[in-house]
Design a protein around this motif. Structure first.
Motif, PDB file in Angstrom:
ATOM      1  N   HIS A 225       0.838  -1.196   0.000  1.00 15.43           N
ATOM      2  CA  HIS A 225       0.000   0.000   0.000  1.00 15.43           C
ATOM      3  C   HIS A 225       0.872   1.245   0.000  1.00 15.43           C
ATOM      4  O   HIS A 225       1.731   1.406   0.880  1.00 15.43           O
ATOM      5  CB  HIS A 225      -0.929   0.013   1.220  1.00 15.43           C
ATOM      6  CG  HIS A 225      -2.104  -0.882   1.071  1.00 15.43           C
ATOM      7  ND1 HIS A 225      -3.377  -0.396   0.900  1.00 15.43           N
ATOM      8  CD2 HIS A 225      -2.211  -2.233   1.053  1.00 15.43           C
ATOM      9  CE1 HIS A 225      -4.219  -1.415   0.788  1.00 15.43           C
ATOM     10  NE2 HIS A 225      -3.529  -2.542   0.884  1.00 15.43           N
TER      11      HIS A 225
ATOM     12  N   ASN B 251       1.640   5.190   0.457  1.00 10.09           N
ATOM     13  CA  ASN B 251       1.182   6.239   1.362  1.00 10.09           C
ATOM     14  C   ASN B 251       0.586   7.382   0.572  1.00 10.09           C
ATOM     15  O   ASN B 251       1.084   7.751  -0.492  1.00 10.09           O
ATOM     16  CB  ASN B 251       2.351   6.765   2.197  1.00 10.09           C
ATOM     17  CG  ASN B 251       2.660   5.847   3.338  1.00 10.09           C
ATOM     18  OD1 ASN B 251       1.813   5.600   4.176  1.00 10.09           O
ATOM     19  ND2 ASN B 251       3.870   5.324   3.364  1.00 10.09           N
TER      20      ASN B 251
ATOM     21  N   TRP C 223       7.902   5.790   1.428  1.00 10.38           N
ATOM     22  CA  TRP C 223       7.879   4.419   1.920  1.00 10.38           C
ATOM     23  C   TRP C 223       6.483   3.847   1.743  1.00 10.38           C
ATOM     24  O   TRP C 223       5.529   4.573   1.526  1.00 10.38           O
ATOM     25  CB  TRP C 223       8.357   4.328   3.376  1.00 10.38           C
ATOM     26  CG  TRP C 223       7.576   5.118   4.389  1.00 10.38           C
ATOM     27  CD1 TRP C 223       7.795   6.410   4.762  1.00 10.38           C
ATOM     28  CD2 TRP C 223       6.451   4.678   5.161  1.00 10.38           C
ATOM     29  NE1 TRP C 223       6.877   6.792   5.721  1.00 10.38           N
ATOM     30  CE2 TRP C 223       6.045   5.753   5.983  1.00 10.38           C
ATOM     31  CE3 TRP C 223       5.746   3.470   5.236  1.00 10.38           C
ATOM     32  CZ2 TRP C 223       4.975   5.657   6.868  1.00 10.38           C
ATOM     33  CZ3 TRP C 223       4.680   3.383   6.122  1.00 10.38           C
ATOM     34  CH2 TRP C 223       4.311   4.463   6.928  1.00 10.38           C
TER      35      TRP C 223
ATOM     36  N   TRP D  22       3.585   0.503   2.932  1.00  4.21           N
ATOM     37  CA  TRP D  22       3.161  -0.513   3.896  1.00  4.21           C
ATOM     38  C   TRP D  22       3.045  -1.856   3.195  1.00  4.21           C
ATOM     39  O   TRP D  22       2.626  -1.915   2.042  1.00  4.21           O
ATOM     40  CB  TRP D  22       1.760  -0.191   4.432  1.00  4.21           C
ATOM     41  CG  TRP D  22       1.690   0.884   5.459  1.00  4.21           C
ATOM     42  CD1 TRP D  22       1.347   2.180   5.252  1.00  4.21           C
ATOM     43  CD2 TRP D  22       1.917   0.751   6.855  1.00  4.21           C
ATOM     44  NE1 TRP D  22       1.352   2.862   6.440  1.00  4.21           N
ATOM     45  CE2 TRP D  22       1.700   2.000   7.448  1.00  4.21           C
ATOM     46  CE3 TRP D  22       2.288  -0.325   7.669  1.00  4.21           C
ATOM     47  CZ2 TRP D  22       1.839   2.218   8.810  1.00  4.21           C
ATOM     48  CZ3 TRP D  22       2.432  -0.105   9.030  1.00  4.21           C
ATOM     49  CH2 TRP D  22       2.202   1.159   9.586  1.00  4.21           C
TER      50      TRP D  22
ATOM     51  N   TYR E  29       0.974  -5.407   3.784  1.00  7.13           N
ATOM     52  CA  TYR E  29      -0.106  -6.018   4.554  1.00  7.13           C
ATOM     53  C   TYR E  29      -0.397  -7.423   4.048  1.00  7.13           C
ATOM     54  O   TYR E  29      -0.139  -7.751   2.893  1.00  7.13           O
ATOM     55  CB  TYR E  29      -1.407  -5.209   4.397  1.00  7.13           C
ATOM     56  CG  TYR E  29      -1.383  -3.823   4.983  1.00  7.13           C
ATOM     57  CD1 TYR E  29      -1.402  -3.618   6.356  1.00  7.13           C
ATOM     58  CD2 TYR E  29      -1.381  -2.714   4.148  1.00  7.13           C
ATOM     59  CE1 TYR E  29      -1.413  -2.337   6.882  1.00  7.13           C
ATOM     60  CE2 TYR E  29      -1.392  -1.423   4.670  1.00  7.13           C
ATOM     61  CZ  TYR E  29      -1.402  -1.242   6.044  1.00  7.13           C
ATOM     62  OH  TYR E  29      -1.408   0.024   6.554  1.00  7.13           O
TER      63      TYR E  29
ATOM     64  N   ARG F  67       7.459  -0.752   5.489  1.00 13.56           N
ATOM     65  CA  ARG F  67       7.002  -0.866   6.877  1.00 13.56           C
ATOM     66  C   ARG F  67       5.903  -1.923   6.948  1.00 13.56           C
ATOM     67  O   ARG F  67       5.075  -2.022   6.060  1.00 13.56           O
ATOM     68  CB  ARG F  67       6.460   0.494   7.317  1.00 13.56           C
ATOM     69  CG  ARG F  67       6.080   0.605   8.754  1.00 13.56           C
ATOM     70  CD  ARG F  67       5.762   2.064   9.054  1.00 13.56           C
ATOM     71  NE  ARG F  67       5.180   2.228  10.365  1.00 13.56           N
ATOM     72  CZ  ARG F  67       4.786   3.380  10.867  1.00 13.56           C
ATOM     73  NH1 ARG F  67       4.918   4.492  10.159  1.00 13.56           N
ATOM     74  NH2 ARG F  67       4.257   3.455  12.062  1.00 13.56           N
ATOM     75  N   LEU F  68       5.926  -2.695   8.023  1.00 11.08           N
ATOM     76  CA  LEU F  68       4.866  -3.667   8.259  1.00 11.08           C
ATOM     77  C   LEU F  68       4.680  -3.830   9.755  1.00 11.08           C
ATOM     78  O   LEU F  68       5.529  -3.414  10.542  1.00 11.08           O
ATOM     79  CB  LEU F  68       5.160  -5.004   7.576  1.00 11.08           C
ATOM     80  CG  LEU F  68       6.444  -5.761   7.906  1.00 11.08           C
ATOM     81  CD1 LEU F  68       6.338  -6.531   9.210  1.00 11.08           C
ATOM     82  CD2 LEU F  68       6.773  -6.728   6.784  1.00 11.08           C
ATOM     83  N   THR F  69       3.560  -4.405  10.114  1.00  8.77           N
ATOM     84  CA  THR F  69       3.329  -4.733  11.514  1.00  8.77           C
ATOM     85  C   THR F  69       3.080  -6.226  11.618  1.00  8.77           C
ATOM     86  O   THR F  69       2.666  -6.870  10.646  1.00  8.77           O
ATOM     87  CB  THR F  69       2.122  -3.973  12.110  1.00  8.77           C
ATOM     88  OG1 THR F  69       0.939  -4.327  11.402  1.00  8.77           O
ATOM     89  CG2 THR F  69       2.335  -2.475  12.059  1.00  8.77           C
TER      90      THR F  69
ATOM     91  N   THR G 159       6.019  -3.105  15.094  1.00  9.87           N
ATOM     92  CA  THR G 159       6.273  -2.412  13.839  1.00  9.87           C
ATOM     93  C   THR G 159       7.689  -2.733  13.382  1.00  9.87           C
ATOM     94  O   THR G 159       8.648  -2.590  14.154  1.00  9.87           O
ATOM     95  CB  THR G 159       6.106  -0.887  13.987  1.00  9.87           C
ATOM     96  OG1 THR G 159       4.764  -0.619  14.428  1.00  9.87           O
ATOM     97  CG2 THR G 159       6.345  -0.175  12.665  1.00  9.87           C
TER      98      THR G 159
ATOM     99  N   TRP H 109      10.615  -2.316  10.080  1.00 10.03           N
ATOM    100  CA  TRP H 109      11.034  -1.380   9.039  1.00 10.03           C
ATOM    101  C   TRP H 109      12.197  -1.971   8.254  1.00 10.03           C
ATOM    102  O   TRP H 109      13.100  -2.584   8.824  1.00 10.03           O
ATOM    103  CB  TRP H 109      11.462  -0.063   9.677  1.00 10.03           C
ATOM    104  CG  TRP H 109      12.060   0.933   8.740  1.00 10.03           C
ATOM    105  CD1 TRP H 109      13.394   1.197   8.561  1.00 10.03           C
ATOM    106  CD2 TRP H 109      11.368   1.802   7.847  1.00 10.03           C
ATOM    107  NE1 TRP H 109      13.556   2.178   7.617  1.00 10.03           N
ATOM    108  CE2 TRP H 109      12.328   2.561   7.164  1.00 10.03           C
ATOM    109  CE3 TRP H 109      10.021   2.001   7.570  1.00 10.03           C
ATOM    110  CZ2 TRP H 109      11.989   3.516   6.211  1.00 10.03           C
ATOM    111  CZ3 TRP H 109       9.678   2.951   6.625  1.00 10.03           C
ATOM    112  CH2 TRP H 109      10.653   3.701   5.962  1.00 10.03           C
TER     113      TRP H 109
END
Length: 175
Positions: A80, A82, A90, A92, A94, A129-131, A169, A171
């Motif tokens: 995704h 931003n 940067w 995401w 998911y 970035r991911l969680t 989180t 990175w």
């Protein structure tokens, strides 16, 4: 099993059905992809539709890993972009999933390499970035793929009345 990764595949009924089936199978095997078992393919439909809408609007991309022989969807990741003007450098990631039957066979590492390649090929992207859900060990997997933990919110994820997990989180800086 031999996987073929496609970036931005055509969205067909077969693809969406395959993703929904994969998502339910991963969830029911204990995978941390937004649900608590038991889950049906129908249960994940609204979340998948959110990703598909973002794709149709140019805000997201899909990496689909398919069986090279029968085309079955066995892995996914949604990238995704931003929308905030100060964070367009940067993206995401998911719904990173690999079919349970492929765990421990390098499919996850291959998927993350495809994510890395797609991010690097996206104009202006400098980081990913991911969680992830604490207590699963997946943060160690992401670390082995070049991600570093940059934040943790204790007990931010509630799986049951007595089961809380950290929201971690991760990175990855693209050099």
């Amino acid at each position: 099993m031999d996987l073929r990764f496609d970036l931005d595949p055509a969205v067909t009924p077969e693809l969406t059905d395959g993703i929904r089936t994969l998502w339910a199978e991963v969830s029911n095997a204990g995978g941390a992809v937004g649900f608590v078992p038991p889950v049906t393919a129908e249960d994940v439909r609204p979340d998948l539709l959110s990703h598909l809408v973002a794709m149709s609007e140019g805000r997201a991309r899909l990496i689909a890993g398919r069986d090279a022989h029968d085309g079955r969807v066995l892995a996914t990741a949604f990238l995704h972009l931003n929308q905030h003007r100060l964070m367009k450098h940067w993206l995401w990631v998911y719904t990173v999933m690999v079919h349970p039957s492929l765990q421990g066979q390098g499919a996850g590492r291959a998927l993350m390499a495809a994510v890395d390649e797609a991010a690097r090929a996206t104009d202006g992207i400098e980081g990913i970035r991911l969680t992830c859900r604490g207590g699963t060990g997946v943060d160690g997997f992401y670390a082995s793929c070049g991600y570093k933990e940059v934040g943790r919110v204790p007990a931010a994820i509630k799986l049951a009345d007595d089961d809380y997990r950290d929201d971690i989180t991760m990175w990855r800086e693209l050099a």
